[in-house]
Design a protein around this motif. Structure first.
Motif, PDB file in Angstrom:
ATOM      1  N   ASP A 173      31.203  42.143  49.621  1.00 61.88           N
ATOM      2  CA  ASP A 173      30.844  43.189  50.578  1.00 61.88           C
ATOM      3  C   ASP A 173      30.594  42.578  51.952  1.00 61.88           C
ATOM      4  O   ASP A 173      31.264  42.897  52.929  1.00 61.88           O
ATOM      5  N   GLU A 174      29.660  41.613  52.005  1.00 57.84           N
ATOM      6  CA  GLU A 174      29.321  40.969  53.268  1.00 57.84           C
ATOM      7  C   GLU A 174      30.233  39.790  53.602  1.00 57.84           C
ATOM      8  O   GLU A 174      30.376  39.419  54.769  1.00 57.84           O
ATOM      9  N   SER A 183      35.633  43.652  54.264  1.00 57.44           N
ATOM     10  CA  SER A 183      36.560  44.461  55.046  1.00 57.44           C
ATOM     11  C   SER A 183      36.647  44.040  56.505  1.00 57.44           C
ATOM     12  O   SER A 183      37.609  44.387  57.200  1.00 57.44           O
ATOM     13  N   ASP A 184      35.654  43.327  56.989  1.00 55.43           N
ATOM     14  CA  ASP A 184      35.601  42.915  58.388  1.00 55.43           C
ATOM     15  C   ASP A 184      36.554  41.742  58.615  1.00 55.43           C
ATOM     16  O   ASP A 184      36.269  40.612  58.219  1.00 55.43           O
ATOM     17  N   GLU A 190      40.488  38.559  53.777  1.00 54.89           N
ATOM     18  CA  GLU A 190      40.877  39.603  52.841  1.00 54.89           C
ATOM     19  C   GLU A 190      39.636  40.183  52.174  1.00 54.89           C
ATOM     20  O   GLU A 190      38.542  39.633  52.269  1.00 54.89           O
ATOM     21  N   GLY A 191      39.831  41.309  51.518  1.00 56.79           N
ATOM     22  CA  GLY A 191      38.721  41.951  50.820  1.00 56.79           C
ATOM     23  C   GLY A 191      38.566  43.404  51.212  1.00 56.79           C
ATOM     24  O   GLY A 191      39.033  43.844  52.269  1.00 56.79           O
ATOM     25  N   ASP A 192      37.890  44.166  50.354  1.00 57.91           N
ATOM     26  CA  ASP A 192      37.624  45.582  50.576  1.00 57.91           C
ATOM     27  C   ASP A 192      36.178  45.854  50.197  1.00 57.91           C
ATOM     28  O   ASP A 192      35.843  45.953  49.018  1.00 57.91           O
ATOM     29  N   SER A 193      35.323  45.962  51.199  1.00 53.87           N
ATOM     30  CA  SER A 193      33.890  46.131  50.945  1.00 53.87           C
ATOM     31  C   SER A 193      33.566  47.467  50.296  1.00 53.87           C
ATOM     32  O   SER A 193      32.499  47.624  49.698  1.00 53.87           O
ATOM     33  N   THR A 194      34.454  48.441  50.399  1.00 54.37           N
ATOM     34  CA  THR A 194      34.144  49.765  49.870  1.00 54.37           C
ATOM     35  C   THR A 194      34.192  49.798  48.344  1.00 54.37           C
ATOM     36  O   THR A 194      33.473  50.571  47.713  1.00 54.37           O
ATOM     37  N   THR A 195      35.045  48.973  47.757  1.00 60.08           N
ATOM     38  CA  THR A 195      35.186  48.974  46.298  1.00 60.08           C
ATOM     39  C   THR A 195      34.886  47.621  45.659  1.00 60.08           C
ATOM     40  O   THR A 195      34.525  47.565  44.476  1.00 60.08           O
ATOM     41  N   VAL A 200      33.518  44.230  40.962  1.00 58.25           N
ATOM     42  CA  VAL A 200      33.074  42.924  40.467  1.00 58.25           C
ATOM     43  C   VAL A 200      31.914  43.062  39.492  1.00 58.25           C
ATOM     44  O   VAL A 200      31.912  42.437  38.416  1.00 58.25           O
ATOM     45  N   VAL A 201      30.917  43.855  39.827  1.00 59.28           N
ATOM     46  CA  VAL A 201      29.789  44.055  38.910  1.00 59.28           C
ATOM     47  C   VAL A 201      30.284  44.649  37.594  1.00 59.28           C
ATOM     48  O   VAL A 201      29.853  44.243  36.504  1.00 59.28           O
TER      49      VAL A 201
END
Length: 408
Positions: A173-174, A183-184, A190-195, A200-201
């Motif tokens: 997320d961060e 997402s930033d 790379e990455g998608d903080s929304t999902t 992962v959890v």
């Protein structure tokens, strides 16, 4: 220490990336921690040498004996034991962990072992995205099977994963922890903080429960050990006595703690979390829910700091991700403590112990991490750490006495 019950255990702990070093020796391959720490995002800190425990473990065990420790929590470097995540065992890695475990036991120190502490083999990250993929469940289970088979005759306490909640938030997320996804795009490639953190959890819980099931079916009757999982617990207290802040604090408990504990105890995520995350949080099948529910013998708890919760509904208007779903402001009251030290607020630890007791049926708990950051000053003056530990050990003693007296 004599004020504690006879079965209360005092120990210390570390993790392979923090302790072992020898990152490229004797057949070990890179983990996601090695990749992340060499990316320039840790201000030059890597695990290449660390404490050099790979070579100096006997010296460190002697220090533990001198300190009268009863237990030591280690983690196994998956990529040292099974270099590419699956396949042949690395004989030198196997020998190291056998030597370390035997050295602890021969000195009267109980080994507690964590299977994965933020150091997934980079090979699995490259192949299918690591914890983002359900494929990880099979590989993690087979890795755990090797550990149980090789070390389970001497290890009685197994923690599958460290800080499931914070590993997901920091790493997915961060983007401030391994593997550095978010997402930033100014911070993460790379990455998608929304999902990402919700996915992962979900996969971590499925992997943990599969490993617990494996141990109970294949090893528990002969080895008599226990399997648990570790979560990070802030002390969570309302910033004011307003209804909004009190309700926000309860919501924060459900998000940070219930996110992990509710599936383990009740078989599903908290209703408020599901309502706010909507389709971004995966659902458990009936079979998965039944497997996860009750899949622990103890809870590992990490605690360092207390935060105060202030309701912040404006967060919900931002991008949909965990912190916007939570919609609170986290406030640290330092009380004069410098920014490079944790404030001493032991009431937060006691409150979290009582919360786990009341809400989740009083599970066995091991506080696996707790301590004070102390900047090196060239002396042995460690007053701030002494004061911190005295205060928090005192809070634990109060909680233990409260429980033993039958208090609610």
């Amino acid at each position: 220490m004599n004020d504690f019950p006879a079965d209360f255990i005092f120990g210390s702990g570390t993790a392979a990336p923090q302790y072992e070093g020898a990152a490229f020796d004797d057949g070990r391959t890179p983990s996601i921690w090695d990749t992340f720490s060499h990316s320039g995002r840790t201000m030059g800190a890597t695990g290449d040498i660390a404490c050099d425990g790979y070579h100096k473990y006997k010296f460190f065990v002697k220090l533990m004996v001198d300190t009268s420790l009863e237990a030591f929590r280690i983690s196994i470097s998956w990529s040292r034991l099974i270099p590419y995540g699956r396949g042949p065992i690395n004989s030198k890695g196997l020998q190291f962990y056998n030597n370390l475990i035997n050295e602890l036991i021969s000195n009267g120190i109980q080994p507690h072992v964590t299977l994965s502490h933020l150091d997934l083999p980079q090979a699995l990250e490259d192949e299918y995205g690591g914890w983002l993929s359900p494929k990880i469940v099979k590989d993690f289970s087979e890795y755990a099977d090797v550990c149980f088979k090789e070390f389970g005759d001497r290890v009685l306490y197994w923690t599958t994963l460290n800080e499931v909640n914070i590993a997901a938030l920091g790493g997915y997320d961060e983007g401030i922890a391994v593997p550095g996804r978010c997402s930033d795009r100014t911070r993460c490639a790379e990455g998608d903080s929304t999902t990402g953190p919700y996915t992962v959890v979900h996969n971590m819980l499925l992997a943990h429960s599969a490993v617990t099931k494996l141990y109970r079916q294949k090893y528990k009757s002969t080895q008599k050990g226990k399997v648990g999982v570790n979560i990070y617990t802030f002390g969570l207290l309302p910033y004011t006595n307003s209804t909004e802040d009190v309700m926000a604090t309860e919501r924060a408990k459900e998000f940070y703690i219930g996110w992990i504990m509710n599936p383990l105890v009740f078989g599903d995520y908290p209703d408020e979390l599901k309502k706010r995350a909507e389709s971004r949080i995966p659902s458990f099948t009936k079979e998965e829910s039944e497997q996860i529910k009750g899949s622990f013998d103890f809870i590992g708890m990490n605690h360092y700091i207390t935060v105060f919760i202030k309701d912040d509904p404006t967060m919900m208007s931002d991008m949909k991700e965990f912190y916007a779903d939570l919609a609170v402001e986290l406030i640290i009251e330092r009380g004069g403590a410098p920014v490079d030290q944790y404030p001493v607020l032991p009431s937060g630890l006691k409150a979290m112990l009582e919360y786990l007791k009341q809400v989740y049926g009083n599970p066995p708990i091991y506080i696996q991490e707790n301590g004070q950051m102390t900047r090196r000053n060239g002396t042995l003056n460690d007053t701030t750490r002494v004061e911190y530990l005295q205060a928090y050990i005192g809070a634990v003693l109060e909680a233990v006495r409260f429980r033993s007296d039958g208090g609610e």
